[in-house]
Design an enzyme around this catalytic site. Structure first.
Site, PDB file in Angstrom:
ATOM      1  N   GLU A 170      -8.802  -5.181   7.009  1.00 36.20           N
ATOM      2  CA  GLU A 170      -8.570  -4.165   5.868  1.00 36.20           C
ATOM      3  C   GLU A 170      -8.013  -2.892   6.594  1.00 36.20           C
ATOM      4  OE1 GLU A 170     -11.885  -3.356   3.439  1.00 36.20           O
ATOM      5  OE2 GLU A 170     -10.729  -1.736   2.318  1.00 36.20           O
ATOM      6  N   LYS A 212      -6.078  -7.314   3.469  1.00 41.06           N
ATOM      7  CA  LYS A 212      -6.513  -6.727   2.393  1.00 41.06           C
ATOM      8  C   LYS A 212      -5.967  -5.148   2.398  1.00 41.06           C
ATOM      9  CE  LYS A 212     -10.792  -4.497   0.220  1.00 41.06           C
ATOM     10  NZ  LYS A 212     -11.973  -4.901  -0.447  1.00 41.06           N
ATOM     11  N   GLY A 256      -9.266   3.956  -5.231  1.00 35.75           N
ATOM     12  CA  GLY A 256      -9.455   5.249  -6.143  1.00 35.75           C
ATOM     13  C   GLY A 256      -8.331   5.279  -7.069  1.00 35.75           C
ATOM     14  N   ARG A 285     -14.133  -0.239  -6.401  1.00 34.87           N
ATOM     15  CA  ARG A 285     -14.201   0.509  -7.833  1.00 34.87           C
ATOM     16  C   ARG A 285     -13.401   0.201  -8.864  1.00 34.87           C
ATOM     17  NH1 ARG A 285     -12.523   5.609  -4.007  1.00 34.87           N
ATOM     18  NH2 ARG A 285     -11.854   3.674  -2.939  1.00 34.87           N
TER      19      ARG A 285
HETATM   20  P1  13P Z   1     -11.875  -0.023  -3.498  1.00 31.28           P
HETATM   21  O1  13P Z   1     -11.267  -1.172  -4.199  1.00 31.28           O
HETATM   22  O2  13P Z   1     -12.778   0.784  -4.317  1.00 31.28           O
HETATM   23  O3  13P Z   1     -10.969   0.907  -2.567  1.00 31.28           O
HETATM   24  O4  13P Z   1     -12.829  -0.852  -2.454  1.00 31.28           O
HETATM   25  C1  13P Z   1     -12.419  -1.879  -1.707  1.00 31.28           C
HETATM   26  C2  13P Z   1     -13.199  -1.714  -0.621  1.00 31.28           C
HETATM   27  O5  13P Z   1     -13.751  -3.123  -0.073  1.00 31.28           O
HETATM   28  C3  13P Z   1     -13.472  -0.659   0.266  1.00 31.28           C
HETATM   29  O6  13P Z   1     -13.437  -0.958   1.529  1.00 31.28           O
END
Ligand code: 13P
Length: 333
Positions: A170, A212, A256, A285
């Protein structure tokens, strides 16, 4: 673990119509979410909140896996079933956040590096025993006047694979800032090139990994906000340039974006078609916001909160197939 086992898990994580629920907020981050609904950040409330999410009826219909936090991986549902067993029973793969958050990157003002490599081997072995099937590691890339200047793609992915966990890689290019979408595109392309060079050098099996990424999007404070189609086209363009077709799949973070915008972007990418990998979601989120707001820490609100999660999961499931439309939002979950 044989690499074809990792490949099978990675493929299941991004199976058509399904995606990942990121519920791996650290204790500090979930505290900020709870502040917004005036719920105290204590272990029982964290457990009850995750219990509400994971006992949603039909959660496995559109959710392939859930990323858990260390504490959550060890917790149980109200009836005494471990969360791991509960998820497995519903056809949902349990995963685990293995990074230990970020700290300031020496000699690079305003930049962050991800911690957590110390003991990672030992922790991965324990997580596998506890039932985890995949692992997430997040790096943060911030766009500003003189940044990013460097990136640290730590050697976590091979350690996860060696332990038998599919790594979710990620690299999050943050939406914060007033940069335009062109700058986000340049930085995201550069970041992904660095990621795949590092994964190659670290001998990571791409077939047993999931990316990701963040989307190519205008900075939050940029006066010019690019539309859905532009975001989709720019994002797919640079993904095609940088992400090998061997990667099992792509599961975006929401970063966000509002719930519906995150879904619309994912849908527009899948509507473009001709993608070399499955393109799905791993939203935190954008899957949880409506559910959290409905829940407010009250047992009486659990059905409404679960309906909100099920609805968002269904909308995003459709988006992985390019079959979402804003009209569907109006239909109650
Ligand atoms: P968000 O989709 O809220 O950005 O969170 C994903 C996530 O795993 C952040 O590390």
């Amino acid at each position: 673990m044989a690499s074809n086992d990792l490949n099978a898990i990675a493929k299941a994580m991004v199976a058509p119509g399904r995606g990942i629920l990121a519920a791996d907020e650290s204790t500090g981050t979930i505290g900020r979410r709870f502040d917004s609904i005036s719920v105290e950040n204590v272990e029982e409330n964290r457990r009850a909140y995750r219990d509400m999410l994971f006992t949603t009826k039909g959660i496995g219909d559109h959710i392939s896996g859930v990323i858990l936090y260390d504490e959550t991986l060890r917790q149980k549902s109200a009836d005494g079933t471990s969360f791991v067993d509960l998820l497995n029973k519903n056809g949902v793969l349990p995963g685990i956040k293995v990074d230990a958050g970020t700290k300031a990157l020496p000699f690079c003002p305003n930049e962050l590096v991800t911690e957590g490599l110390d003991n990672l081997q030992k922790r991965c072995a324990e997580y596998v025993k506890l039932g985890a099937k995949f692992a997430k590691w997040r790096a943060v890339i911030d766009i500003g006047a003189d940044i990013p200047s460097a990136t640290c793609i730590a050697a976590n992915a091979p350690i996860c694979q060696e332990a038998g966990l599919v790594p979710i890689v990620e690299p999050e290019v943050l939406m914060d800032g007033d940069h335009n979408i062109e700058r986000c595109e340049v930085v995201t392309e550069w970041t992904l090139n660095a990621v795949y060079e590092a994964l190659y050098m670290n001998r990571v099996s791409l077939e047993g990994s999931v990316l990701k990424p963040s989307m190519v999007i205008s900075g939050k404070k940029c006066p010019q906000q690019a539309g859905v189609q532009e975001v989709a086209e720019r994002t797919v363009r640079i993904l095609k340039r940088t992400v090998p077709a061997a990667v099992a799949g792509i599961a975006f973070l929401s970063g966000g974006q509002s719930d519906e915008v995150a879904t619309a972007h994912l849908d527009a990418m899948n509507k473009l078609g001709n993608l070399p990998w499955p393109v799905s979601f791993s939203y935190g989120r954008a899957l949880q916001a409506a559910s959290l707001k409905a829940w407010r820490g009250q047992a009486a609100n659990v059905p409404a909160a679960q309906a909100a999660l099920a609805h968002r999961a269904r909308m995003n499931g459709l988006a992985t197939l390019g079959k979402y439309s804003a009209d569907l939002e109006k239909k109650a979950a």
